[in-house]
Scaffold this motif. Sequence first.
Motif, short mmCIF file in Angstrom:
data_model
loop_
_atom_site.label_atom_id
_atom_site.label_comp_id
_atom_site.label_asym_id
_atom_site.label_seq_id
_atom_site.Cartn_x
_atom_site.Cartn_y
_atom_site.Cartn_z
N GLY A 271 0.93 -1.25 -0.01
CA GLY A 271 -0.02 0.16 -0.03
C GLY A 271 0.95 1.29 0.16
N PRO A 272 1.73 1.49 0.96
CA PRO A 272 2.45 2.67 1.02
C PRO A 272 3.43 2.76 -0.33
N ILE A 273 3.92 1.77 -0.86
CA ILE A 273 4.85 1.70 -2.00
C ILE A 273 3.83 2.28 -3.22
N LEU A 274 2.69 1.93 -3.28
CA LEU A 274 1.83 2.44 -4.06
C LEU A 274 1.36 4.02 -4.17
N ALA A 275 1.32 4.45 -2.89
CA ALA A 275 1.28 5.78 -2.37
C ALA A 275 2.23 6.69 -2.76
N ALA A 276 3.42 5.94 -2.62
CA ALA A 276 4.50 6.78 -2.75
C ALA A 276 4.76 6.86 -4.32
N PHE A 277 4.41 5.86 -5.14
CA PHE A 277 4.48 5.87 -6.75
C PHE A 277 3.52 7.02 -7.18
N LEU A 278 2.37 7.03 -6.71
CA LEU A 278 1.30 7.80 -7.32
C LEU A 278 1.70 9.48 -6.85
N LEU A 279 2.42 9.72 -5.56
CA LEU A 279 2.81 10.93 -5.18
C LEU A 279 4.07 11.23 -5.99
N ALA A 280 4.89 10.34 -6.53
CA ALA A 280 5.86 10.53 -7.51
C ALA A 280 5.63 11.20 -8.74
N GLN A 281 4.27 10.55 -9.06
CA GLN A 281 3.60 10.95 -10.48
C GLN A 281 2.91 12.48 -10.22
N HIS A 282 3.13 12.86 -9.10
CA HIS A 282 2.23 14.20 -8.72
C HIS A 282 0.90 14.12 -8.81
N VAL A 283 0.15 12.77 -8.40
CA VAL A 283 -1.12 12.56 -8.34
C VAL A 283 -1.74 13.25 -7.27
N PRO A 284 -2.67 14.25 -7.30
CA PRO A 284 -3.22 14.88 -5.83
C PRO A 284 -3.60 13.99 -4.78
N LEU A 285 -3.52 14.21 -3.64
CA LEU A 285 -3.80 13.44 -2.47
C LEU A 285 -5.46 13.08 -2.82
N ARG A 286 -6.31 14.10 -3.10
CA ARG A 286 -7.63 13.62 -2.88
C ARG A 286 -7.86 12.43 -4.01
N GLU A 287 -7.33 12.45 -5.15
CA GLU A 287 -7.36 11.58 -6.12
C GLU A 287 -6.80 10.19 -5.74
#
Length: 394
Positions: free
Chosen positions: A152-168
């Motif tokens: 789960g956190p790895i997926l979150a880190a990947f999405l953050l690195a892709q500049h996906v907004p927190l809400r999405e």
Amino acid sequence: MFKTLSTLPKTVWLIGLISFVNDSASEMLYPLMPLYLASVLMAGPKAIGIIEGIAEATSSLFKLVSGVIVDRTKKTKPWIVFGYLLAGIGRPLIAFANSWLVVLMIRFTDRLGKGLRSSPRDALLAESVPANQRGITFGLHRSMDNAGAVVGPILAAFLLAQHVPLREIFFWAIIPGVITVMLALCLKEPPRVAGDDAPLKFTWSMAGLPPEFKRYILVVGLFALSNSSDMFLLLRARELGVPQEQIPLLWATISLITTVFGTPLSALSDRFSRRYFIAIAWAAYALIYAGMSYSNLTVGWLFGLFALYGLFKAATEGVEKALVADLAPSGLTGTAFGWFNLSSGIMLLPASLIFGWLYESSSPTTAFLFSGACSAFAVLLLIFWVYRPIKEKT
């Protein structure tokens, strides 16, 4: 250990798989919660303490309710399915929150689901294996649960690195939520012993539970007073200089350590006394929080303390529950787990409120030293009060 793992029933592995998928969603969002509350909703440590305290207290109360009902109805599956359904519905709704009060209501629903499913699930695990396999069974479950907390956190880190907004990012939780409910529908009730189907009178007391169990539960509650929300650890890490995108990876590292060491340590407790594992791990927890109180803590030492925290979780999460199953009389397994979960969780409300208040009103140092002192006192009671009767019988 590996030979024993291969002989565990399918129910144990299925419950582990369900926890893995569910925690992949839950832990993808968990390390983002303090960031989301602070940067998007402008909520501080006190709000985090209120949210997590009320949410976990709700979960703990309903763990007792569901545990008692399971012992009386002899049905575990409906509560497990409904509990995961509530969580699957609630988590994605955080994306629509426009204040921390809305997050509180959503977390309330999520933790309500956890409360309804946890004691029935633990009872189902305990009843699916013999006594000499309880440690490895609960250890395997916690390892698979924590494996999801790695993904789960790895997926979150990947999405953050892709500049996906927190809400999405919160929307992504709906996919594993659906999968979890579908897997839970595949569970089967354990075979009942002849004469075990007689309905029991509903009671919310500890009547019928042994004195050793009651003392253990009281001390577990005291230790829980020191065990505030893990969100404060992540908040502390951010304040000490860990970049935002590395916060989920830091949390994933803890879960990875717990995943790797959870099963072997819990299996070891099937051969040796579980009480030693718990006492030593609780003492390590006191040292961890004392270390986190240091104001000039470097990032390197911080990562070391987080790694030790992962070992603490590995040595306790499965073993504590195995000890509950050992002490529970036949027919009262669900009630025993209900009281254990209530005691270990209900104190999270005052624990998180006190910790958040000390953190914001005084200093992080004061908050962490308070938790360290409470846990150290719990260790002394565990050794000199709770375990003495057990030792006399062995």
